[in-house]
Structures are given as C-alpha cells and as structure tokens.
Design a protein around this motif. Structure first.
Motif, mmCIF file in Angstrom:
data_model
loop_
_atom_site.group_PDB
_atom_site.id
_atom_site.type_symbol
_atom_site.label_atom_id
_atom_site.label_comp_id
_atom_site.label_asym_id
_atom_site.label_seq_id
_atom_site.Cartn_x
_atom_site.Cartn_y
_atom_site.Cartn_z
ATOM 1 N N SER A 205 63.602 -51.309 -70.465
ATOM 2 C CA SER A 205 62.606 -51.698 -69.462
ATOM 3 C C SER A 205 61.204 -51.307 -69.917
ATOM 4 O O SER A 205 60.237 -52.051 -69.700
ATOM 5 C CB SER A 205 62.928 -51.054 -68.112
ATOM 6 O OG SER A 205 62.889 -49.636 -68.187
ATOM 7 N N SER A 206 61.074 -50.150 -70.575
ATOM 8 C CA SER A 206 59.764 -49.733 -71.082
ATOM 9 C C SER A 206 59.288 -50.649 -72.198
ATOM 10 O O SER A 206 58.099 -51.004 -72.269
ATOM 11 C CB SER A 206 59.832 -48.288 -71.592
ATOM 12 O OG SER A 206 60.128 -47.395 -70.534
ATOM 13 N N PHE A 209 58.139 -53.829 -70.590
ATOM 14 C CA PHE A 209 56.864 -53.641 -69.900
ATOM 15 C C PHE A 209 55.694 -53.611 -70.883
ATOM 16 O O PHE A 209 54.658 -54.239 -70.652
ATOM 17 C CB PHE A 209 56.879 -52.359 -69.073
ATOM 18 C CG PHE A 209 55.539 -52.040 -68.467
ATOM 19 C CD1 PHE A 209 55.109 -52.693 -67.323
ATOM 20 C CD2 PHE A 209 54.696 -51.108 -69.057
ATOM 21 C CE1 PHE A 209 53.858 -52.433 -66.780
ATOM 22 C CE2 PHE A 209 53.448 -50.835 -68.522
ATOM 23 C CZ PHE A 209 53.026 -51.490 -67.378
ATOM 24 N N GLY A 260 55.952 -55.293 -64.082
ATOM 25 C CA GLY A 260 56.113 -53.858 -63.852
ATOM 26 C C GLY A 260 56.685 -53.501 -62.501
ATOM 27 O O GLY A 260 57.445 -52.526 -62.385
ATOM 28 N N LEU A 261 56.336 -54.274 -61.450
ATOM 29 C CA LEU A 261 56.742 -53.903 -60.092
ATOM 30 C C LEU A 261 57.750 -54.857 -59.474
ATOM 31 O O LEU A 261 58.376 -54.508 -58.475
ATOM 32 C CB LEU A 261 55.510 -53.833 -59.181
ATOM 33 C CG LEU A 261 54.452 -52.798 -59.576
ATOM 34 C CD1 LEU A 261 53.239 -52.919 -58.663
ATOM 35 C CD2 LEU A 261 55.020 -51.390 -59.516
ATOM 36 N N GLN A 265 62.122 -54.163 -61.103
ATOM 37 C CA GLN A 265 62.380 -53.279 -59.967
ATOM 38 C C GLN A 265 63.798 -52.721 -59.985
ATOM 39 O O GLN A 265 64.040 -51.612 -59.503
ATOM 40 C CB GLN A 265 62.121 -54.007 -58.653
ATOM 41 C CG GLN A 265 63.029 -55.195 -58.386
ATOM 42 C CD GLN A 265 62.705 -55.878 -57.071
ATOM 43 O OE1 GLN A 265 63.418 -55.703 -56.075
ATOM 44 N NE2 GLN A 265 61.625 -56.657 -57.056
ATOM 45 N N THR A 269 60.494 -48.019 -61.618
ATOM 46 C CA THR A 269 59.188 -47.877 -62.268
ATOM 47 C C THR A 269 59.111 -46.537 -62.982
ATOM 48 O O THR A 269 59.394 -45.490 -62.399
ATOM 49 C CB THR A 269 58.065 -47.971 -61.223
ATOM 50 O OG1 THR A 269 58.178 -49.219 -60.530
ATOM 51 C CG2 THR A 269 56.701 -47.871 -61.884
ATOM 52 N N GLN A 270 58.724 -46.574 -64.238
ATOM 53 C CA GLN A 270 58.538 -45.345 -65.011
ATOM 54 C C GLN A 270 57.107 -44.836 -64.827
ATOM 55 O O GLN A 270 56.152 -45.594 -64.925
ATOM 56 C CB GLN A 270 58.797 -45.611 -66.494
ATOM 57 C CG GLN A 270 60.157 -46.206 -66.794
ATOM 58 C CD GLN A 270 61.295 -45.270 -66.428
ATOM 59 O OE1 GLN A 270 61.272 -44.099 -66.762
ATOM 60 N NE2 GLN A 270 62.271 -45.791 -65.711
ATOM 61 N N TRP A 273 54.239 -45.549 -67.372
ATOM 62 C CA TRP A 273 53.666 -46.886 -67.519
ATOM 63 C C TRP A 273 52.219 -46.918 -67.032
ATOM 64 O O TRP A 273 51.425 -47.752 -67.474
ATOM 65 C CB TRP A 273 54.467 -47.912 -66.721
ATOM 66 C CG TRP A 273 55.858 -48.133 -67.245
ATOM 67 C CD1 TRP A 273 56.412 -47.594 -68.377
ATOM 68 C CD2 TRP A 273 56.886 -48.934 -66.655
ATOM 69 N NE1 TRP A 273 57.711 -48.020 -68.517
ATOM 70 C CE2 TRP A 273 58.034 -48.836 -67.479
ATOM 71 C CE3 TRP A 273 56.947 -49.721 -65.512
ATOM 72 C CZ2 TRP A 273 59.211 -49.512 -67.176
ATOM 73 C CZ3 TRP A 273 58.120 -50.390 -65.207
ATOM 74 C CH2 TRP A 273 59.250 -50.286 -66.047
ATOM 75 N N LEU A 321 51.176 -47.481 -60.616
ATOM 76 C CA LEU A 321 52.361 -47.184 -61.430
ATOM 77 C C LEU A 321 52.636 -45.685 -61.487
ATOM 78 O O LEU A 321 53.807 -45.258 -61.432
ATOM 79 C CB LEU A 321 52.168 -47.753 -62.840
ATOM 80 C CG LEU A 321 52.072 -49.282 -62.934
ATOM 81 C CD1 LEU A 321 51.649 -49.707 -64.331
ATOM 82 C CD2 LEU A 321 53.398 -49.926 -62.560
ATOM 83 N N GLY A 325 55.972 -44.200 -59.810
ATOM 84 C CA GLY A 325 56.896 -43.461 -60.673
ATOM 85 C C GLY A 325 57.196 -42.075 -60.162
ATOM 86 O O GLY A 325 58.296 -41.547 -60.380
#
Length: 671
Positions: A205-206, A209, A260-261, A265, A269-270, A273, A321, A325
C-alpha cells in the motif's frame, strides 16, 4: 439525479465540440456556438456537482464488450466538489471566450473543440471508478490541454507544450504503475470497488501510494516536478490558463486523496504518508512564491503562484494523513476540510487573476509588467476585479483565501498537539513555512498590482488601452463575487465541506451539518467569523476616514514628492525589477536551483526526443523489408513488361517466331 445531470453535461460538451468543427469555416459562428453550448454544459455539470456535495450520491455501472473496461462511474461528495469546482471555472471561461477568442483568428474552431473536450475529460477523470476509463480520460485530458497550450504555434508555445507533454506522461506512467500493482494484488480486477475492499498490507500500500503521489504530483505541479507549469500556462489562452491552474492541477490533489484515503482504505492509512506531503508542500509553497517574486511576465508570475498554492493545499493533505494515521479523526477531518476549502478558493481567485491577466494582454498586447502602468484609469472594472483576486490570494481578510488558510493554520496547530514528536516538529515547521509564504505573497501582489495598475505609465503600450468587452468583464466579476461570497460565507461553507471530508474519512458514519459545524468551531478550537471581521474592518476604515477628514479642514497643498534633492526623471519610479531586487538577492541560490531543476526536466524531455528519433529510424525498417522490397520487384516486372509490350508489330512477329522455335525445340526434345 446528479449522475443524470452529469451524463447530460458530458453529452452537451460533445455537442459543443462537434459544433465547433462543423462551423469551422466561420470563426464567429464556431466561437459563439462552442462557447454558448459549453457554458450550458458547464451549468448542468455545476448543478450535478452541487447536488452530489449536498448528499445526492449516485453510481453508474454499465457492461461493455470487455469485462476489464466496464463503465463504472461514481459521483460522491468528494468527486462532486471537484466537479462543481471545474464546472464553475469552465462556465466563466466559456463566457470569457465569447470575446477573448477573437484574438485567435483562424483558430477559433480548434479552440472551441479542444476546450469542450478538455472540460469533458476532466469531469470524466473525476467520476471514473475503473482503472481503464480513468486512464483513458486522464490521457484525453492531457492531450486536449496540450493542443490548447500550443495553439499559438510559435516557438515558445511548442517548447512549453512539449515539456508539459513529457512530464504529464511521466506522471501518467507512475499512476498507471500504481493502479496495475493494485489490480494485480486484487486478482486482476480493474474496479476501484475491489481496491477499496482489499488489504494490500503496509508495504504494498505504501509503494502504491508513493507512485500515485508523485504521479499525480506531476500533474499538480509540485516541486521538483513543476517546471512545465510556468512554461505551459502562459502560452495557453487566458481562460484555458484559468482552467488549467484552477481546475486541472486540482485533479492531482484529487488523485492523491482518492488513492491515499479512498482506494487504500482497506489497507489503512499509514501515518508516515503525511511526511512527504508536508515536506513537499512546505517547499513548494515557499519556493513557488519566491520564484514568482522574480517574474515580470504577469502570467508566469501567476503560474508560480499555482505552485505555491498547491503547496499550501498539500499542507492540509499532509496534516490529514498524519492525523488519520494516528487515529485522530477530528483533526484529520478539520485538515481535509481546510485542504478542500483552499482548493475551492484557489480555483476562484486564481481563475479571476488569470482572466484579469488575459484582459490586460487583450487591451495592451503585452504581459510584461515593465511595460505596463496606470491601467486602473483605462481598465477600471478589470482593475477592481484583479484587486479582489490579489487580496484573496494574499490571504487578506475577510476574503476567501484568508478563510481557508486560517483553517490550514488551525489544522497544523492541532496536529502538533497529537503527541508524536516528529509530527509536532513537522507541523510547526509547516506553519512557519505557511507564514513566510503569506508574507511573500503580499509583497508579490503589491508589486504585480502596483506596477500594472497603479504606477505611472512607463511606455506607449498602455496608451491605447480600453476596457475589455462585456463578456470578459462579466466573467471576471463573477469570480470576484465568488471570492467575496466564499470569504464572508465561510461559516456556512466550512460545515458543508466538513461533511464532505467526513464522508471520505469515515464513509460509514454520516455527518449532519450541525455536527460538522460543531467539529469545526468547538472540537478543534478553529473558531472564525469572517462577517464579524468584515464588520470590524468597515468600522475601523470609517473611523480612519473620519479622522483624516477632520484633520484636513484647511486647504490641501499638493506638491511633487521629494526626490532626495534630485530633479525627478523617468528613471526614478519603482519598476518591477527594483521592487523585488532585495528578495531576489537573498533567494538567488533558489533561482539557481530552479534553473537546474528546469535543465533536468529538459534533459528528460531530451531523452524522449531521442527515443522519438530512434522510433522514427526503426519504424520504417519492417516496411522496407516486407513492403518496399516486394513492391520494387513488382514495379521492375511491370516496367519490363511495359517495355516488352511496346506496340511494334515487327517486334510482335519476332516474339511469335521465337516462341514457335522454342515450342519446336521442346517437341523435338520430348520425342
């Protein structure tokens, strides 16, 4: 209802583009038809966007020939806001074009065709809920805007358009890679709905993103991917520049938020980010306004301010973010609301400023502030509208720029209290960067407005200037009015945008307006009333004017200003270069950095040029082997046969005798 309106708007834009082509032989007919039809489509799209923002969320799923290309459209509150933003800008842009496109003799049909296609493709990008249609619409948006940038067909427009084209496709490649990673991890699905339900894990996911962040960042014009922006925006027609700066680059912000959101989802969310968003946002804000101070071309100056304001919006996105997070939904909602509010406000005041710059160009034939001056007397309506935009972008209360920057400050201050030391330090530094940006923005627009409208006429460029036609004044007035209305109406607008933000962060938790207002005004301490500020300013101004009048009861003596003992001459007035000389001296190394970044971008463009040259050299090879060689052989045989068949009876008799001799020899041999 909102989706029906949006589909109708898309159909109207297609009709506008077709009308421009069919009426291409008449500039006046093509201009009028394309602009009026485009304005009608924009009004319908604006109604669709506002309806979605107020809660009329709708979805369209239509099967097509290929399953991966299923037509999936989603018009929710977030996409509705960006649809309304772009439609409002497009509406005034088409009104403006009724007069402004007269400057593009012989190219009006082209401008009308591509502008209608440009607006339609932007709207389709926003509502597409499938990878295939999103990428198709995104590419269509880039191509139509590219042809609008190079519409002048001169050297500077072609160079600017080529740089824009290259960087846009670098961003496109990164976005496509992000989506393909998500598709592969979702079992090959191209549907965004499947992405939302999938947990990709923190690593994947990172990675998705970051790819999307820099891909959409290239479209938004973040530093260091901004070099195309001051090259391309000034070359496009001014109403297109308003659409690109106020609308198209916001699609970059929309894409970052969507990935990102929304799409990630399911993965959560990290917190980290938000760090690149905050850092790049702060750098873009400060450097954007610093670069703008050194510009003398009013449209290039405004283009650099687009970099600045994208940086300010990213400060809100970064705070969102970080807070999301860390699990603080209140601060995340406030920060996202602030980012969305500034996106809307920037569209209004930057659109107004670009239309004002176009009016100056239309009236004087130049964008160089060194050749302008005294235009407030010759273009009074344009001067007033431009002043409203300049005050708004400088965050002067009670206009809309002040309102949204106030909320961004509050979001950063609240993020700094979340307990994490890294977040605290980043939020504090981001707030400082925002303060520096605000101060430099005021200085920049004192220069821009003062040198263009208020100073003495310095050249003959302004001698014949007259107020621009009514459609251009009307378009500027509508956006200036929007700047005032969004500023004074901030206590009403902010709760609605809070609902939009909450619908993104907590899709399953509906938020009513009262709760949104309480969240903005109480839970975070972000209390602010622009009507009260406006009233206080009016009272203070009245007191000052009354005091001055009471002190000026005697005769007023007017004299020339003291010039340090020297007789004043034409070289003494302040000019744009001298106004920004001190700031330019201190930020000189940053200008060097900018030039090197630009050179790097041109190097990337050079790589694409070499690839194009290689492709041009390689592409004909198969044709030469598979087509040209057989064609040459057939041509040779045809030429030979034409020589044999010359029409000479004596030659034909020789052919017959030879043939008989051959047949006789064959017969003897066979026997």
């Amino acid at each position: 209802m909102s989706m029906t309106l949006l589909l109708a708007a898309l159909g109207v834009f297609c009709a506008g583009a077709l009308a421009a082509l069919l009426l291409g032989r008449s500039d006046a007919a093509a201009k009028t038809a394309s602009c009026l039809i485009g304005a009608a489509g924009s009004a319908i799209a604006l109604a669709a966007g506002v309806s979605a923002v107020l809660g009329d969320v709708s979805r369209l799923n239509a099967a097509v020939l290929f399953p991966f290309a299923s037509c999936e459209l989603l018009l929710d509150r977030l996409s509705g806001l960006f649809v309304a933003l772009i439609a409002a800008l497009a509406l005034v842009g088409f009104i403006y074009g009724l007069a402004y496109f007269d400057e593009y003799e012989g190219k009006t049909a082209r401008a009308g065709f591509f502008m209608n296609g440009f607006v339609a493709s932007m709207l389709l990008v926003i509502v597409a809920d499938n990878v295939f249609w999103f990428l198709v619409a995104f590419e269509l948006m880039s191509l139509t805007s590219y042809f609008l940038v190079i519409i002048e067909e001169n050297e500077s427009s072609i160079r600017g358009g080529w740089l824009y084209f290259v960087i846009a496709h670098v961003g496109f490649a990164l976005i496509m890679a992000s989506f393909l990673f998500m598709s592969n991890l979702s079992g090959g699905s191209f549907s965004f709905s499947d992405f939302r339900a999938q947990d990709f894990g923190p690593v994947w996911s990172s990675a998705c993103f970051l790819l999307a962040f820099f891909g959409f960042g290239a479209k938004a014009g973040i530093i260091p991917l901004h070099s195309w922006l001051p090259k391309a925006h000034p070359e496009a027609p001014s109403n297109v520049s308003a659409l690109m700066s106020g609308g198209m680059i916001k699609i970059g912000v929309f894409g970052i938020l969507k990935v990102g959101l929304d799409l990630l989802q399911g993965s959560g969310t990290q917190m980290w980010w938000g760090i690149p968003a905050l850092v790049i946002g702060a750098v873009s804000a400060v450097l954007g306004v610093a670069y703008a101070l050194g510009e003398h071309d009013v449209k290039r100056l405004l283009a650099y301010h687009s970099v600045e304001n994208i940086g300010i919006i990213l400060l809100g996105v970064g705070a969102t973010l970080l807070a999301a997070g860390l699990g603080n939904q209140d601060v995340a909602t406030l920060a996202l609301m602030a980012a969305l509010f500034h996106s809307l406000n920037h569209a209004m005041f930057k659109g107004e400023l670009f239309l004002g710059a176009g009016a100056v160009l239309f009236a004087t034939g130049t964008r160089d502030m060194r050749r302008l001056g005294g235009l407030i007397r010759r273009l009074p309506r344009t001067g007033v509208c431009f002043l409203v935009g300049a005050l708004a972008i400088s965050a002067i209360p009670p206009l809309n720029g002040f309102a949204s920057e106030w909320y961004i400050y509050q979001a950063l201050f609240n993020a700094a209290t979340l307990g994490d030391r890294v977040v605290m330090a980043l939020a504090a530094l981001a707030a400082c960067a925002l303060a520096i940006t605000g101060a430099l923005a005021v200085a920049c627009f004192v220069k821009a407005y003062g040198m263009t409208f208020l100073s003495k006429e310095r050249t003959a460029a302004t001698a014949g200037a007259r107020e621009v036609p009514a459609p251009m004044v009307l378009a500027q007035g509508l956006l200036a009015l929007a700047c005032v209305a969004l500023g004074l109406g901030a206590p009403l607008v902010a709760p609605v945008l809070t609902e939009v933000a909450a619908s993104v962060l907590e899709p399953a938790a509906p938020v009513v307006t009262a709760a949104g207002a309480a969240l903005v005004n109480e839970a975070t301490g972000a209390v602010m009333s622009t009507p009260v500020i406006a009233l206080v300013l009016v009272i203070v101004a009245g007191i000052v004017l009354a005091f001055r009048r009471s002190r000026s009861l005697g005769a007023i003596r007017r004299t020339e200003p003291w010039a340090c003992g020297y007789a004043p001459d034409a070289d003494m007035p302040v000019v744009p270069r001298s106004f920004a000389a001190d700031v330019a001296f201190f930020v000189g190394p940053l200008y060097t950095l900018r030039d090197r970044c630009t050179d790097l971008c041109w190097s990337v463009a050079g790589v694409f040029s070499r690839l194009t040259a290689v492709a041009a050299a390689v592409e004909p090879v198969p044709d030469r082997v598979l087509v040209d060689a057989p064609h040459a052989g057939v041509t040779w045989l045809a030429a030979l046969s034409s020589k044999l068949e010359g029409g000479d009876y004596g030659r034909y008799i020789v052919y017959i005798v030879c043939a008989l001799a051959v047949f006789l020899a064959l017969a003897v041999t066979l026997v």
